[in-house]
Design an enzyme around this catalytic site. Structure first.
Site, PDB file in Angstrom:
ATOM      1  N   SER A 242       8.105  15.655  -4.313  1.00 51.20           N
ATOM      2  CA  SER A 242       8.965  16.346  -3.342  1.00 51.20           C
ATOM      3  C   SER A 242      10.226  16.780  -4.063  1.00 51.20           C
ATOM      4  O   SER A 242      10.612  16.190  -5.082  1.00 51.20           O
ATOM      5  CB  SER A 242       9.328  15.404  -2.189  1.00 51.20           C
ATOM      6  OG  SER A 242      10.370  15.937  -1.389  1.00 51.20           O
TER       7      SER A 242
ATOM      8  N   TYR B 245      12.608   7.141   0.689  1.00 50.06           N
ATOM      9  CA  TYR B 245      11.765   8.326   0.457  1.00 50.06           C
ATOM     10  C   TYR B 245      12.124   8.989  -0.871  1.00 50.06           C
ATOM     11  O   TYR B 245      11.253   9.300  -1.682  1.00 50.06           O
ATOM     12  CB  TYR B 245      11.923   9.316   1.609  1.00 50.06           C
ATOM     13  CG  TYR B 245      11.022  10.530   1.488  1.00 50.06           C
ATOM     14  CD1 TYR B 245       9.680  10.440   1.807  1.00 50.06           C
ATOM     15  CD2 TYR B 245      11.521  11.760   1.056  1.00 50.06           C
ATOM     16  CE1 TYR B 245       8.836  11.542   1.697  1.00 50.06           C
ATOM     17  CE2 TYR B 245      10.696  12.862   0.941  1.00 50.06           C
ATOM     18  CZ  TYR B 245       9.349  12.749   1.266  1.00 50.06           C
ATOM     19  OH  TYR B 245       8.522  13.846   1.139  1.00 50.06           O
TER      20      TYR B 245
END
Length: 278
Positions: free
Chosen positions: A138, A151
């Site tokens: 990501s 995350y």
């Protein structure tokens, strides 16, 4: 030879779009997922798109499931050319709002799921003397906004692991790409765990505002694999942001990011002087 591809988390979202992108080339596409009903639906879509499909129930927290997938593909297709470690989940929350159990949960899936996938298929790639890993990280693995500590850390670890893997396998005809998309419209929010309603709202807003579709990200991945591109940044604006981080002095970069994120996470605070050499 028609590509043989295995995709974890392939029954929805980006995994589904990757499956359909390769299916349109006539590839043999195997999707692994914990959602059997969704898997059956995507399997039919793969066939309608022109590919040969196979669905396997696969939980990336299970080494046995991933090894079984590798064994099954040897039996069914005599191997596999591309493995996409795509399955992932989301978390949100500031340091004091994320319990350690939330950290353990996301690291077990987002990071160790990728590691397990690579460990299960690397011996097969070596036996074939060829293969390709695509690890889905990501933009949060490169640029780390507040309120998403676990995350961010899980995806940054995928980037680091992928670079290590690339260097380790460089002389074995086994390629590696790591994909760092920003937020785009997908079902990632279904997996979101958080005890912080404000953080959850921020994630939902970012997903809704995404201007790049999952299908466009899948196209970027397909094109990157053809040229064996390591770092894949599907969002144009993200490439500029990443370059800014690479070339700005650390203090200047942190000051800029503090101002950019202050509306969501309170008033900006002074950034301490960076240590010498930073």
């Amino acid at each position: 030879m028609t590509n043989r591809i295995f995709i974890t988390g392939g029954a929805s979202g980006l995994g589904r779009e990757i499956a359909l992108r390769w299916a349109r080339t006539g590839a043999r596409v195997c999707i692994g997922d914990v959602h059997d009903a969704r898997g059956a639906t995507v399997l039919e879509e793969i066939r309608q798109a022109g590919g040969t499909g196979l669905f396997l129930h696969c939980d990336v927290t299970s080494t046995a499931d991933l090894q079984a997938a590798a064994n099954r593909l040897v039996t069914e297709w005599n191997g596999v050319d591309i493995v996409v470690n795509n399955a992932g989940v989301a978390t949100a929350g500031t340091l004091d709002a994320e319990p350690i159990e939330q950290w353990e949960w996301i690291l077990n899936i987002n990071l160790l799921g990728v590691v397990r996938g690579c460990q299960a298929f690397a011996p097969l790639f070596r036996a074939q003397r060829r293969g390709y890993f695509v690890n889905i990280a990501s933009m949060a693995g490169l640029v780390h906004p507040p309120g998403m500590g676990s995350y961010n850390a899980s995806k940054a670890a995928v980037v680091a692991f992928s670079e290590t893997l690339h260097l380790e396998l460089a002389n074995e005809n086994i390629g590696v790409s790591v994909v760092c998309p920003s937020f785009f419209q997908t079902n990632l929010a279904e997996s979101l765990r958080t005890t912080d309603p404000k953080a959850a709202a921020n994630v939902q807003k970012l997903l809704r505002r995404g201007r790049v579709t999952a299908a466009q990200v899948a196209d970027s991945i397909f094109n990157a694999v053809q040229v064996r591109q390591f770092l894949v940044l599907p969002h144009k604006d993200d490439r500029k942001t990443y370059l800014m981080k690479c070339y700005l002095p650390v203090r200047s970069y942190l000051q800029k990011m503090t101002k950019l994120t202050s509306k969501s996470f309170g008033r900006p605070r002074a950034v301490p002087d960076a240590p010498k050499g930073a």
